[in-house]
Every structure is written in C-alpha cells, then in structure tokens.
Design an enzyme around this catalytic site. Structure first.
Site, PDB file in Angstrom:
ATOM      1  N   CYS A 172      20.111 -43.348  20.405  1.00 56.26           N
ATOM      2  CA  CYS A 172      19.918 -42.057  19.737  1.00 56.26           C
ATOM      3  C   CYS A 172      18.481 -41.835  19.292  1.00 56.26           C
ATOM      4  CB  CYS A 172      20.868 -41.944  18.559  1.00 56.26           C
ATOM      5  SG  CYS A 172      22.552 -42.335  19.036  1.00 56.26           S
ATOM      6  N   HIS A 312      17.882 -37.650  10.800  1.00 54.42           N
ATOM      7  CA  HIS A 312      18.734 -38.076  11.918  1.00 54.42           C
ATOM      8  C   HIS A 312      20.093 -37.395  11.712  1.00 54.42           C
ATOM      9  CE1 HIS A 312      19.973 -40.298  15.341  1.00 54.42           C
ATOM     10  NE2 HIS A 312      20.874 -41.011  14.708  1.00 54.42           N
ATOM     11  N   GLU A 323      20.959 -43.056   5.593  1.00 58.65           N
ATOM     12  CA  GLU A 323      19.741 -42.248   5.593  1.00 58.65           C
ATOM     13  C   GLU A 323      19.377 -41.837   4.164  1.00 58.65           C
ATOM     14  OE1 GLU A 323      19.762 -39.197   8.578  1.00 58.65           O
ATOM     15  OE2 GLU A 323      17.593 -38.921   8.436  1.00 58.65           O
ATOM     16  N   LYS A 342      21.392 -31.304  13.643  1.00 58.59           N
ATOM     17  CA  LYS A 342      22.653 -31.633  14.318  1.00 58.59           C
ATOM     18  C   LYS A 342      23.830 -30.874  13.721  1.00 58.59           C
ATOM     19  CE  LYS A 342      21.184 -36.276  15.831  1.00 58.59           C
ATOM     20  NZ  LYS A 342      19.955 -36.554  15.064  1.00 58.59           N
ATOM     21  N   HIS A 347      25.041 -33.680  18.259  1.00 59.39           N
ATOM     22  CA  HIS A 347      24.147 -34.795  18.525  1.00 59.39           C
ATOM     23  C   HIS A 347      23.803 -34.813  20.006  1.00 59.39           C
ATOM     24  CE1 HIS A 347      22.091 -38.477  18.508  1.00 59.39           C
ATOM     25  NE2 HIS A 347      22.923 -39.245  17.819  1.00 59.39           N
ATOM     26  N   PHE A 407      22.050 -46.562  17.937  1.00 64.00           N
ATOM     27  CA  PHE A 407      22.958 -47.686  18.170  1.00 64.00           C
ATOM     28  C   PHE A 407      22.138 -48.834  18.781  1.00 64.00           C
ATOM     29  CE2 PHE A 407      27.343 -45.543  19.139  1.00 64.00           C
ATOM     30  CZ  PHE A 407      27.466 -45.222  17.804  1.00 64.00           C
TER      31      PHE A 407
END
Lengths: 420, 393
Positions: A172, A312, A323, A342, A347, A407
């Site tokens: 990501c 993110h 976060e 997002k 995403h 990830f």
C-alpha cells in the site's frame, strides 16, 4: 535550487490522475473537495456469495460500452498511460522523448480466471497446468501481458523515457515509493527529470476474495458511498479501489530553465520497515513514527512546519488507531489537521501513495483541505482533527505530509511543499 | 555529493549445486562440474531443482516457515546466509533492503480443480460458483505467501532488516536495477549497509506456463546454453542469491573483510533489441563504466539461452576482449530475478579466492586468473545490464 543537504530541489511540473471519480486531474480534484464518494456496487463481475460486493472501479471506455472486462495489467497500463499523458501535457515536456527514467508503482500481476478458463477450454476441459502449458505455447500476448516487466516496458516505449523502467511494489506504499525513487534519481544526478507513477486495477474476483479472507475489507454493502469510514467510530475495513496518478518531476533548476510552471516541491522522503507482523504494525508504532520523522527531517523542516497531513487512513480499525498513535508521537499535543482521501476514493492500493501525493499538491495549490467524509460518529480514541465531512479553506499552507503504510511493514512518507 | 566506494561483504547463495560459498567454490572451481537436472517432473521442460535443505537454520520459527511458500523461504534463507557471512546480524535494524521479486506460488490443486470444473460453464453462471469455491478453498495465508513484496516482508520479520524495504518487479532487469540502486544509495551516503537479491523457485508449473507461453523456456532434454538450437530458451534453475553491500568505510570501521569492490552497475532496456540494438546498448553501458584498475577481464554471463538475447550478447562479448567468458546458466540454470545477484555473488567469490572458474559451457573460452569480473544480464525478453567487480583494496 538546492535543499538543506545540498541536493537539487525536486519540482513537480505535471500531475495526472485517474480514479473512480473520473479521468483527469481537475475532475478528480473538484469531486474530492466536494466530498463525493467514488464507491459503488461492483458491476464488473457477479458478486453472488461474496462477503464484500462494493468497490471503487475504473471502467475503460470500451467496457462501459459493453465489451468484456480487461485483465488487471491491461487496466493498470491504460490508466497509467492516461495519467502520464495528462502529466506530460501539463508539464509541457517530453515531445519526442522524456529526459529521464520511469518509475512504475504497480501491483504484481498474473494470469486471472478468464485466462485459466480459456486455456482449459482449449485443452478440451483439462484444467491442469501441464495441459495449459501445452496449449499456451506461442501465446506471446499472454507472456508480454503478464510478465512483471511488461507494463513498464510498454509505457517506457510509448513515452520515450530513458533507461530501464523500474516497476516496484511496497504494497500500500507503492505509489509513494515510486515518487521516492524518482526523487532520488534526480537528487543523485542520474537524470534532470523523472516520471513517477502509481497505478492499480485489481478489482477482480480473486483479489476481492483474498483481501476479504484477510478480514481487511468492510462488508458495509448496503450503502456503498458511506462504506469507507476512515477515523470514524464504526469503521470496519477498507474498500478496494482502482486508479492511477503520475507526477512529472524535475530538478527545480531544469524546470526553471525551461520556464515550466512549478506546482510544488517534493521536499522530503522517509521510510522505515517494520519487522513485527505481515499485516499489522508493531504496537509501539516505531516504524510508522520513524517514516514520518524521517520524511520531515529529510525535508529539513520541523514537525511544527507541517500544516496538514494527507492520511494513509484506510478505515481499518488497526490502521487508523496506529496512525493516530504516530500523529501524536510526531506532533505532540497539537497535531495538524489530517484527512483521508480514501473516504471518497476507497483504497487504490498501489496507486494510493501517488494519488494522495498528487492531491496533496493540489491541496497546497488551492489552499483547501479535502474532507474525510462519512464521519458520522467520532471515535473517542482518534484524537485528531480529521476535517470531517466538509472541505476546509485555509491560508498559508506550505508543507503537507503524505503517509503510506503497507502490508509487509513497508512504510513511506513524503513531504510536499509549496514552490519556493 | 561525494561518492563512496561500495564493497560486497557477504553473499548468500543457494542453487541446485548446493548452498553457501564454500560448496559453490568446491563444485565450480574444478573442471568437469555437471549440472543437476530433473527432466521428468515438468517434461518436456527440464529444471534444475532445489537441493534437499532444511530451512530451520535461517528461519527458526516453524510459524514463519508456514507463512511462506518455497519461493519466499528460499529467498529468506539466502538472505540470512548473506547476513551471516557479512557478520552483520547486529546491523540489521539500519540495513536497507532491495528485493527483486516475481510472483509467489499459487495453490496449484485449487487452480486445476476450479479450471477443470468451470471452464465450460457460461460466464454468468460460473461467476457465483467461482466466488464460492475460491472463498472456501483458498487459504487466507496464501495471499501473503504469494505477494511479491512479502519476500522482503519476511526478510524484515525473520532477520529484522528494517532500514528500508523496496521490491522491484520486472524479471532479470529488476534484479540488476536492485543491485544498481542499492549500491548507488550507499555510494551517495544513504546508509552504510544494504541487503539486495532475489530468489527463483524453478519447480513451479505456473512459471513454466507464464514463460513457456512466450517461447522463453527450453523445450526438450537438457542442453548447455550454447547448444540450444532454434529459438533456444532457458532452463529454470532454483536459485536464492543475496548480497550484503557496504560502503568501504563502513566495512573497514567494523573490521569486515570485503570480498570485492563494485566498480559499476548499469542497466538499459532497448525496446526492439534484435539486429544489434541490444548489443549496442550493452556496449554503451560498458563504455560508461569507469574501472579503477585494468588487467585481465573475466565475464560471468547471465545468458538465458533465449536465442535472440543470446545472439545480441554474443555480439557484445565478441567485441569485449575478455580473457575468459563463463556462461553460468549452463550449470546453475536460469534463475530470472535471482540470476544477476547470483552471478555477482559468484564474481565476488572468485575475486575473494583469487581464482576464476573453468569452462561451464562448451562455448566458454579463455582461462583465468582474472583481475576483474564483468557480470552480464541480458533479460529473456528485455533489458541489458552489466556489473563490474574489482578486487577489494
């Protein structure tokens, strides 16, 4: 023309964006500051028996006209080509060859079920790999489409970029990594300019199921546009999406010398890998904190200089909690506003870091913070100003931090800044 | 920016011939080495298989091993070997990581069963059944065992390498660019130590299917690279290859012994390579190299055996004036993303031992010893890459 470390400043002179909200930079930006969601029910393939039946999707013109769906690498390439073309037009560069390399952030690609079924049919119903290998002999189309180097090779040939294109993935964080690679190439003097690209087009049955099996996706299928809820109390997963963004980057000196309009500066890049777990951050948050701090330090500024953070912000319970932890660790008791694109785009995976950096530049250009939509009920554990639901006009915004956490523990943060 | 010297202080190498530098030196430094080949399992395609190995020494937790398939295990294992040889276990938290990756394993049994069951079913009807089958049959962890960036992720988790992590995709050239970028970042002062490499699990039908469709895989009994007629092709070789790179100053400060110095790494990708374009691109890359020393040049060629690329590389090699050329693929097979780092590792090994390798292919000419080694990487489809290694000072 040089930064605090004596490196060439790296300017952005072109931006291209494709997303479920539209094909084109300004169309996307208008939708983003209007707080519009690009999420819908998946229509590309049957969704019976799927836990999650919503996504953000980008249809190609011929698909919209009824043609069969293309494979992920083809979708990636088409969106990428549109984004690069738009960025190059804005930068007014590269007619007859682009003076630098191409960094392609993209997902891994492989044969998908339509290809497997087609080969099995040709093998008279024999679905074994051995049989498929026999009937696939001579299929250069499959080879060149599904090799990892294929998309980059065709884009590099089309746009006349220099040298070998580099395709890369950091999950990501991929789009941000591509920008970092391009910035570094210019800083080390490898080229005066570079194109950084992030693209993803993975909404196909198996990918949806795989993310679903990891319990990463929300199953809030009833109201697709309200499904992506970063930082909200009832958030329960992200929404898969597609898109692409491209940046034309060049040394400020090169841009200035040719009279290009400078849209902003990529002033800092920071990264830090995590060794804790394949899908979760270390609970102490040190890797994401390290990536944020490294980016700010690389830009030669202090945390207090950051006026806004492009999150993110995936909308998974875990990411948004971590976060928040990172924000409080880096910025202390007075963190700047943070919002998640997002919430509207979903995403976009390998594209997200590039799309969000592009939107961060537009945030500075227009001095408008995009909202985090679908913010119905605040989460008491999220002690941040998430710019809920409505875009916010600001003034004097010069530095934006854009976060990307992947990830596999691959974390990349960028600082984008106003033109000097 | 002041450019710093970059050296290789550790190599991790696993191939069909064995594991580790000593095993490879023992086999490859003596004349008459023969390849390990399995011609039956993937007939009519031959492969060089992975040797029998236990992963426990480098991946001690069974839980970690279960989270991976053979490709990630092989790479994670080879990465650990490199870290060990460099004596760099204590330096992993600030070690930078660049991995060249292909796709990970699929569940072959599920793929074959589903393809057989549903290939003739009308698409509208097949969709729902496919959804149900995949949701039931796919192991949740397989996704992570399959994701390209999770080789790097596993190296971070198992070995604690966390300075940074990047994964390049794009077959042979991705690996050459991984070495190039890892070395360039060190040279310009972005960190003191880095780990770079890749792995290739040759015993996989999905890879035979992918590369075979393009005619890139040699069909028929094993033959050395120069003897593959017609369109040629590569014989897949199990290969895990990682390098620990350091600035010379970083290595010296901790008393690490460099195996070789990296004098240059360069890559290009000509879009239409036949008719001399690819050879010309390689000549240009070679012309741009700035050797610190002269002397006898040895070549470790990553030649795949694909005829078009082979013809271009032979044209390049013919004009090079090298003292000796070795086509390593005739013994190791072709390891795609692992091929370039493996040849750099073999080059560092030879320079550190003060010797070179005897012929590996009937076309190999010239004899060692050599003073510097050029590693070539002409990709099976695209890409030209060179690395020049010199004896460490």
């Amino acid at each position: 023309m040089k930064d605090h470390l004596g490196r060439p400043l790296v300017a952005v002179t072109g931006i291209g964006i494709v997303s479920p909200l539209g094909w084109g930079r300004e169309e996307n930006w208008a939708a983003i500051i209007a707080g519009r969601s690009g999420i819908s029910r998946i229509r590309r393939f049957p969704t019976d028996k799927l836990r999650t039946t919503i996504a953000g999707t980008v249809e190609l013109p011929e698909e919209a006209a009824g043609a069969p769906s293309v494979s992920s690498p083809e979708r990636v390439e088409r969106m990428a080509a549109a984004a690069v073309a738009e960025a190059m037009v804005q930068a007014a560069i590269g007619q007859g060859g682009f003076p630098g390399p191409l960094m392609v952030g993209m997902p891994p690609v492989e044969y998908e079920w339509p290809q497997r079924f087609e080969l099995a049919r040709k093998a008279n119903g024999n679905g074994t790999y051995r049989a498929a290998t026999e009937v696939a002999a001579g299929r250069r189309d499959l080879y060149e489409t599904f090799m990892f180097g294929g998309v980059g090779e065709r884009l590099a040939a089309r746009f006349g970029t220099r040298g070998a294109p580099i395709a890369l993935t950091t999950a990501c964080a991929t789009g941000a990594s591509a920008i970092q690679m391009a910035v570094e190439a210019i800083q080390r003097g490898e080229a005066e300019a570079a194109i950084a690209l992030g693209a993803d087009g993975s909404v196909q049955p198996e990918a949806v199921i795989r993310f679903s099996l990891l319990s990463a996706l929300t199953a809030r299928n009833d109201d697709p546009q309200a499904a992506s809820r970063p930082f909200e109390k009832s958030r329960d997963g992200f929404v898969m999406s597609e898109g692409a963004a491209a940046l034309v980057l060049e040394s400020l000196e090169h841009a200035t010398a040719r009279g290009a309009a400078v849209l902003g500066i990529v002033s800092g890049c920071g990264e830090r890998a995590d060794s804790f777990h394949r899908t979760r951050s270390n609970p102490d948050g040190h890797a994401i904190i390290g990536a944020m701090r490294n980016a700010i330090a690389d830009a030669g500024i202090a945390p207090s200089d950051i006026g806004y953070v492009n999150a993110h912000g995936t909308g998974t319970p875990e990411n948004d909690k971590m976060e928040t932890l990172g924000m409080r660790a880096v910025f202390g008791d007075a963190p700047p506003p943070i919002s998640s694109n997002k919430s509207m785009l979903g995403h976009t995976l390998s594209a997200a870091g590039a799309i969000e950096a592009a939107l961060s530049l537009l945030t500075i250009r227009d001095q408008v913070l995009p909202p985090t939509i679908n913010h119905r009920e605040p989460d008491p554990a999220i002690t941040l100003d998430v710019v809920p639901n409505e875009a916010r006009r600001v003034s004097g915004l010069r530095h934006v931090l854009s976060n990307s956490f992947g990830f596999g523990g691959q974390n990349v943060c960028l600082v984008v800044s106003a033109a000097p | 920016m002041t450019r710093q010297d970059v050296v290789i202080t550790g190599i991790g190498l696993v191939s069909s011939l064995g594991e580790g530098p000593e095993a490879h030196w023992q086999v490859l430094s003596r004349p008459g080495a023969t390849p390990v080949v399995d011609e039956a399992a993937f007939a009519p395609y031959a492969v060089h298989p992975l040797p029998a190995m236990s992963f426990d020494a480098q991946i001690p937790k069974k839980g970690d091993q279960r989270q991976m398939e053979p490709w990630q295990r092989l790479g994670t294992y080879a990465a650990g070997l490199a870290i060990d040889q460099a004596g760099a276990r204590g330096l992993v938290s600030d070690m930078h990581l660049v991995v060249a990756a292909g796709g990970g394993e699929r569940d072959v049994a599920v793929d074959e069963a589903v393809a057989t069951a549903l290939c003739a079913t009308p698409a509208a009807e097949a969709g729902a059944i496919l959804n149900e089958r995949l949701a039931t049959d796919l192991r949740p962890t397989l996704f992570l065992a399959q994701l390209s960036n999770l080789l790097a992720g596993n190296i971070s988790i198992v070995h604690g390498v966390t300075g940074s992590s990047r994964t390049f995709m794009g077959e042979e050239t991705a690996a050459a660019d991984a070495v190039r970028i890892a070395a360039a970042r060190l040279a310009e002062g972005r960190g003191g130590i880095a780990l770079v490499g890749g792995a290739y699990a040759s015993q996989r039908w999905d890879l035979v299917l992918l590369y075979g469709a393009g005619g890139a895989v040699w069909r028929g009994p094993f033959a050395p690279i120069s003897a593959r007629d017609g369109a040629g092709g590569f014989v897949g070789g199990a290969l895990g290859a990682f390098l620990v790179l350091e600035t010379a100053a970083h290595a010296a400060a901790r008393g690490a012994v460099p195996l070789a110095r990296i004098a240059g790494v360069a890559t290009d990708a000509t879009h239409a390579r036949a008719g001399g374009a690819s050879a010309g691109a390689a000549r240009a890359l070679w012309g741009g190299m700035k050797p610190a020393v002269g002397g006898r040049l040895g070549v470790l060629s990553g030649m795949t055996g694909v005829a078009e690329a082979r013809a271009e590389e032979e044209a390049f090699l013919a004009g090079l004036g090298a003292a000796a050329v070795r086509r390593t693929g005739s013994l190791l097979g072709h390891g795609v993303e692992a091929a370039f780092p493996a040849n750099v590792a073999l080059g560092a090994l030879a320079l550190s031992r003060g010797g070179f390798y005897p012929a590996m292919d009937p076309a190999d000419a010239g004899e060692g010893p050599v003073d510097r080694i050029l590693v070539t990487g002409f990709g099976q489809w695209r890409g030209e890459a060179l690395a020049l290694l010199e004896r460490a000072a």
